[in-house]
Design a protein around this motif. Structure first.
Motif, PDB file in Angstrom:
ATOM      1  N   MET A   1      -5.560  -3.451  -6.509  1.00 35.57           N
ATOM      2  CA  MET A   1      -4.645  -3.351  -5.364  1.00 35.57           C
ATOM      3  C   MET A   1      -5.417  -3.557  -4.065  1.00 35.57           C
ATOM      4  SD  MET A   1      -2.083  -0.216  -4.390  1.00 35.57           S
ATOM      5  CE  MET A   1      -1.030  -0.294  -2.947  1.00 35.57           C
ATOM      6  N   ALA A   2      -4.818  -4.271  -3.152  1.00 43.01           N
ATOM      7  CA  ALA A   2      -5.480  -4.554  -1.880  1.00 43.01           C
ATOM      8  C   ALA A   2      -5.699  -3.265  -1.088  1.00 43.01           C
ATOM      9  CB  ALA A   2      -4.658  -5.542  -1.075  1.00 43.01           C
ATOM     10  N   ASP A   3      -6.690  -3.313  -0.236  1.00 43.34           N
ATOM     11  CA  ASP A   3      -7.037  -2.148   0.576  1.00 43.34           C
ATOM     12  C   ASP A   3      -6.200  -2.178   1.853  1.00 43.34           C
ATOM     13  OD1 ASP A   3      -8.226   0.069   1.606  1.00 43.34           O
ATOM     14  OD2 ASP A   3     -10.064  -0.945   2.247  1.00 43.34           O
ATOM     15  N   TYR A   4      -5.031  -1.534   1.815  1.00 46.58           N
ATOM     16  CA  TYR A   4      -4.131  -1.499   2.969  1.00 46.58           C
ATOM     17  C   TYR A   4      -4.406  -0.269   3.820  1.00 46.58           C
ATOM     18  CZ  TYR A   4      -1.497  -5.018   0.357  1.00 46.58           C
ATOM     19  OH  TYR A   4      -1.142  -6.145  -0.329  1.00 46.58           O
ATOM     20  N   LYS A   5      -4.141  -0.388   5.107  1.00 45.26           N
ATOM     21  CA  LYS A   5      -4.332   0.736   6.021  1.00 45.26           C
ATOM     22  C   LYS A   5      -3.236   1.776   5.882  1.00 45.26           C
ATOM     23  CE  LYS A   5      -6.980  -1.860   9.449  1.00 45.26           C
ATOM     24  NZ  LYS A   5      -8.224  -1.089   9.242  1.00 45.26           N
ATOM     25  N   GLY A   6      -2.045   1.353   5.450  1.00 48.21           N
ATOM     26  CA  GLY A   6      -0.979   2.299   5.170  1.00 48.21           C
ATOM     27  C   GLY A   6       0.002   2.483   6.304  1.00 48.21           C
ATOM     28  N   ILE A   7       1.143   3.047   5.957  1.00 53.34           N
ATOM     29  CA  ILE A   7       2.229   3.195   6.929  1.00 53.34           C
ATOM     30  C   ILE A   7       1.881   4.206   8.012  1.00 53.34           C
ATOM     31  CG2 ILE A   7       3.433   4.944   5.562  1.00 53.34           C
ATOM     32  CD1 ILE A   7       6.073   3.686   6.501  1.00 53.34           C
ATOM     33  N   GLY A   8       1.080   5.223   7.682  1.00 54.80           N
ATOM     34  CA  GLY A   8       0.700   6.212   8.688  1.00 54.80           C
ATOM     35  C   GLY A   8      -0.118   5.603   9.810  1.00 54.80           C
ATOM     36  N   TYR A   9      -1.055   4.749   9.456  1.00 56.07           N
ATOM     37  CA  TYR A   9      -1.870   4.059  10.461  1.00 56.07           C
ATOM     38  C   TYR A   9      -1.000   3.182  11.356  1.00 56.07           C
ATOM     39  CZ  TYR A   9      -4.956   0.431  12.314  1.00 56.07           C
ATOM     40  OH  TYR A   9      -5.604  -0.456  13.132  1.00 56.07           O
ATOM     41  N   LEU A  10      -0.065   2.463  10.750  1.00 55.21           N
ATOM     42  CA  LEU A  10       0.774   1.552  11.530  1.00 55.21           C
ATOM     43  C   LEU A  10       1.750   2.317  12.422  1.00 55.21           C
ATOM     44  CD1 LEU A  10       1.459  -1.218   8.871  1.00 55.21           C
ATOM     45  CD2 LEU A  10      -0.178  -1.240  10.747  1.00 55.21           C
ATOM     46  N   GLY A 128       1.661  -4.582  12.950  1.00 52.33           N
ATOM     47  CA  GLY A 128       1.077  -4.923  11.670  1.00 52.33           C
ATOM     48  C   GLY A 128      -0.399  -5.219  11.801  1.00 52.33           C
ATOM     49  N   VAL A 129      -0.998  -5.616  10.685  1.00 49.83           N
ATOM     50  CA  VAL A 129      -2.398  -6.032  10.633  1.00 49.83           C
ATOM     51  C   VAL A 129      -2.396  -7.541  10.461  1.00 49.83           C
ATOM     52  CG1 VAL A 129      -4.586  -5.833   9.417  1.00 49.83           C
ATOM     53  CG2 VAL A 129      -3.091  -3.831   9.635  1.00 49.83           C
ATOM     54  N   LEU A 130      -2.954  -8.254  11.425  1.00 41.89           N
ATOM     55  CA  LEU A 130      -2.834  -9.712  11.486  1.00 41.89           C
ATOM     56  C   LEU A 130      -3.948 -10.396  10.709  1.00 41.89           C
ATOM     57  CD1 LEU A 130      -1.027 -11.870  12.954  1.00 41.89           C
ATOM     58  CD2 LEU A 130      -2.820 -11.968  14.676  1.00 41.89           C
ATOM     59  N   ASP A 131      -3.566 -11.444  10.000  1.00 42.98           N
ATOM     60  CA  ASP A 131      -4.540 -12.343   9.387  1.00 42.98           C
ATOM     61  C   ASP A 131      -4.860 -13.429  10.412  1.00 42.98           C
ATOM     62  OD1 ASP A 131      -6.006 -14.175   7.980  1.00 42.98           O
ATOM     63  OD2 ASP A 131      -4.662 -14.289   6.260  1.00 42.98           O
ATOM     64  N   PRO A 132      -6.079 -13.446  10.960  1.00 48.41           N
ATOM     65  CA  PRO A 132      -6.362 -14.398  12.049  1.00 48.41           C
ATOM     66  C   PRO A 132      -6.407 -15.852  11.593  1.00 48.41           C
ATOM     67  CG  PRO A 132      -8.353 -13.233  11.406  1.00 48.41           C
ATOM     68  CD  PRO A 132      -7.232 -12.592  10.651  1.00 48.41           C
ATOM     69  N   LEU A 136      -0.246 -14.913   9.975  1.00 49.76           N
ATOM     70  CA  LEU A 136       0.699 -14.047   9.272  1.00 49.76           C
ATOM     71  C   LEU A 136       0.109 -12.644   9.161  1.00 49.76           C
ATOM     72  CD1 LEU A 136       1.629 -16.658   6.554  1.00 49.76           C
ATOM     73  CD2 LEU A 136       3.289 -15.629   8.116  1.00 49.76           C
ATOM     74  N   LEU A 137       0.927 -11.692   8.737  1.00 44.70           N
ATOM     75  CA  LEU A 137       0.467 -10.316   8.604  1.00 44.70           C
ATOM     76  C   LEU A 137      -0.094 -10.063   7.210  1.00 44.70           C
ATOM     77  CD1 LEU A 137       3.311  -8.299  10.394  1.00 44.70           C
ATOM     78  CD2 LEU A 137       1.142  -9.093  11.358  1.00 44.70           C
ATOM     79  N   GLN A 138      -1.055  -9.160   7.148  1.00 45.92           N
ATOM     80  CA  GLN A 138      -1.528  -8.657   5.867  1.00 45.92           C
ATOM     81  C   GLN A 138      -0.685  -7.476   5.404  1.00 45.92           C
ATOM     82  OE1 GLN A 138      -5.601  -7.796   6.829  1.00 45.92           O
ATOM     83  NE2 GLN A 138      -6.277  -9.925   6.636  1.00 45.92           N
ATOM     84  N   GLU A 139      -0.202  -6.701   6.345  1.00 50.39           N
ATOM     85  CA  GLU A 139       0.782  -5.636   6.109  1.00 50.39           C
ATOM     86  C   GLU A 139       1.507  -5.389   7.420  1.00 50.39           C
ATOM     87  OE1 GLU A 139      -0.823  -1.644   5.516  1.00 50.39           O
ATOM     88  OE2 GLU A 139      -2.819  -2.422   6.030  1.00 50.39           O
ATOM     89  N   GLY A 140       2.727  -4.921   7.348  1.00 47.28           N
ATOM     90  CA  GLY A 140       3.530  -4.747   8.548  1.00 47.28           C
ATOM     91  C   GLY A 140       4.390  -3.513   8.503  1.00 47.28           C
ATOM     92  N   TYR A 141       4.864  -3.128   9.681  1.00 43.84           N
ATOM     93  CA  TYR A 141       5.708  -1.927   9.815  1.00 43.84           C
ATOM     94  C   TYR A 141       6.728  -2.189  10.906  1.00 43.84           C
ATOM     95  CZ  TYR A 141       6.990   2.715  11.605  1.00 43.84           C
ATOM     96  OH  TYR A 141       7.683   3.811  12.063  1.00 43.84           O
ATOM     97  N   ASN A 178       9.881  -9.363  -3.729  1.00 46.83           N
ATOM     98  CA  ASN A 178      10.178 -10.750  -3.388  1.00 46.83           C
ATOM     99  C   ASN A 178       9.019 -11.629  -3.865  1.00 46.83           C
ATOM    100  OD1 ASN A 178       8.183 -11.058  -0.994  1.00 46.83           O
ATOM    101  ND2 ASN A 178       9.358  -9.213  -0.453  1.00 46.83           N
ATOM    102  N   ASP A 179       9.194 -12.935  -3.718  1.00 46.48           N
ATOM    103  CA  ASP A 179       8.188 -13.894  -4.184  1.00 46.48           C
ATOM    104  C   ASP A 179       7.319 -14.431  -3.063  1.00 46.48           C
ATOM    105  OD1 ASP A 179       8.911 -14.304  -7.122  1.00 46.48           O
ATOM    106  OD2 ASP A 179      10.857 -14.628  -6.145  1.00 46.48           O
ATOM    107  N   ALA A 180       7.403 -13.841  -1.882  1.00 43.69           N
ATOM    108  CA  ALA A 180       6.613 -14.323  -0.742  1.00 43.69           C
ATOM    109  C   ALA A 180       5.174 -13.822  -0.859  1.00 43.69           C
ATOM    110  CB  ALA A 180       7.232 -13.847   0.566  1.00 43.69           C
ATOM    111  N   PRO A 181       4.194 -14.671  -0.580  1.00 46.93           N
ATOM    112  CA  PRO A 181       2.790 -14.249  -0.671  1.00 46.93           C
ATOM    113  C   PRO A 181       2.294 -13.460   0.533  1.00 46.93           C
ATOM    114  CG  PRO A 181       2.898 -16.559  -0.069  1.00 46.93           C
ATOM    115  CD  PRO A 181       4.317 -16.113  -0.281  1.00 46.93           C
ATOM    116  N   TYR A 182       3.151 -13.263   1.524  1.00 51.38           N
ATOM    117  CA  TYR A 182       2.805 -12.477   2.703  1.00 51.38           C
ATOM    118  C   TYR A 182       3.963 -11.526   3.014  1.00 51.38           C
ATOM    119  CZ  TYR A 182      -0.918 -15.899   3.528  1.00 51.38           C
ATOM    120  OH  TYR A 182      -2.024 -16.704   3.396  1.00 51.38           O
ATOM    121  N   PRO A 183       3.733 -10.483   3.805  1.00 50.15           N
ATOM    122  CA  PRO A 183       4.821  -9.579   4.187  1.00 50.15           C
ATOM    123  C   PRO A 183       5.952 -10.331   4.899  1.00 50.15           C
ATOM    124  CG  PRO A 183       2.702  -8.621   4.744  1.00 50.15           C
ATOM    125  CD  PRO A 183       2.424 -10.029   4.326  1.00 50.15           C
TER     126      PRO A 183
END
Length: 409
Positions: A1-10, A128-132, A136-141, A178-183
């Protein structure tokens, strides 16, 4: 599983940024308070406030010139997705919100039939956390619903292939895959750079500071107008036993009568020099010039008429900085809209496409300045000469990009 910062951080990140976003919206909506120094303002006038729409003008003057037309070489039928989602309102809403808050977000969700729905969320309600690399985002809120007091009621947490919905007091109420590779939360960013990947607001700190100075000038001029309307008068030589003079009646009366006293003396009536409003006008004009230089506008745009009505070419020349800003915005917004369309296509087709499959598709915009008849004539002459030297160099597509006028089919 990817290392996400989580909803609390966002959540904490959004709380930190939301204050600045709401402040800029107050300036845009002319609801900002005037920071009065209170040094010379009479107490009776300190509650008095002025409004000035320069920040709204700075945003609207650029946003109104950005008209998205279509995606060209649209291999994945992104135009159809946007047309089914009220494209005329969606594009304008995303652009305007991005210029005020530095970024907005397009939230993608499937309807009952699996077709993607697109909704714009302002920068004060999503992060969110941006992929530069991809933008696109790596995770979003996102906060999808707030109470009357502004507290989050319904929230969404986005990760690749998964969207979780959280409701206040109930925790996670639903998880959609969903089938999207990004949030399914796509940022639309205005003027990003390496130091600030989520962009810059059109309402900069300089704009807000200049508007505050202009508002204080307006406030002082309004206070001075009270004294300017009724200049102070004086009477010298009245006897000590004369009846007191009603100051209000003396101010409004067109005729005053003073009799000589028993010694034959008469009072002298005079008026203090009337205050001039010119210093305030000049100071306000100085603030307008500073604001125009900061935003690429002209003094005419801010209400100070400086010349006779100009031709289309003269207007374009005076707004060169605005044209460059519009071109820059078209590039960054076009990339964001393409990213949103790409993920929406993944949701629609229930298939994980690769981002590089859309390398041919590009966003096309209407011209920043619409040409007048003289400009069209000059373009026609130039096109005829160029096509004479290089046959077929100009065709229907690039002519429409140049003029904004679609040919008859």
């Amino acid at each position: 599983m990817a290392d996400y910062k989580g909803i609390g951080y966002l959540r904490a990140k959004l709380v930190q940024k939301r204050t600045r976003v709401l402040m800029r919206y107050r300036y845009y909506e002319m609801k900002n308070a005037v920071r009065d120094f209170g040094l010379v303002t009479p107490p009776a006038f300190r509650a008095f406030s002025e409004t000035l729409g320069w920040c709204g003008k700075a945003v609207d003057s650029l946003a109104d010139r950005l008209a998205f037309r279509e995606f060209r070489d649209d291999n994945f039928q992104l135009n159809g997705i946007y047309q089914m989602n009220n494209a005329d309102v969606l594009f304008d809403s995303a652009i305007l919100s991005s210029m005020v808050a530095s970024c907005s977000f397009i939230y993608i969700s499937p309807d009952a039939n699996g077709f993607p729905r697109l909704q714009v969320i302002d920068g004060g309600n999503a992060t969110g956390v941006l992929d530069p690399i991809t933008g696109l985002l790596q995770e979003g809120y996102a906060v999808l619903q707030r109470s009357d007091s502004g507290a989050p009621v319904l929230e969404a947490y986005f990760t690749p292939g998964r969207t979780e919905y959280h409701q206040k007091g109930r925790g996670t109420i639903r998880t959609d895959k969903n089938d999207a590779p990004y949030p399914l939360l796509v940022p639309i960013i205005y003027r990003p750079d390496a130091a600030r990947p989520f962009g810059h607001s059109r309402i900069s700190r300089a704009c807000m500071g200049i508007v505050q100075g202009a508002l204080r000038t307006l406030k002082r001029s309004e206070i001075s107008a009270e004294f300017y309307s009724f200049p102070q008068k004086y009477v010298l030589g009245l006897s000590a036993d004369a009846d007191p003079l009603d100051s209000w009646r003396a101010t409004l009366s067109s005729m005053l009568q003073f009799t000589k006293d028993e010694d034959g003396d008469k009072p002298t009536v005079g008026q203090f020099t009337q205050q001039s409003m010119s210093p305030y006008t000049e100071q306000l004009r100085t603030f307008a010039a500073l604001f125009a230089g900061e935003t690429g506008l002209t003094l005419d745009d801010l209400g100070f008429v400086t010349d006779n009505p100009s031709s289309a070419e003269a207007i374009k020349a005076s707004h060169e900085n605005l044209r460059l800003a519009a071109r820059k915005a078209q590039r960054t917004f076009g990339s964001g809209f393409l990213n949103a369309g790409y993920l929406a296509a993944c949701v629609r087709d229930r298939y994980t496409y690769k981002r590089e499959q859309l390398y041919l598709t590009r966003a096309v915009w209407e011209p920043v300045f619409e040409p007048d008849a003289a400009t069209l004539s000059a373009i026609g002459d130039g096109v005829g000469k160029i096509n004479g030297a290089l046959p077929g160099y100009f065709g229907a597509n690039n002519l429409r990009d140049l003029t904004g006028i679609a040919g008859e089919s």
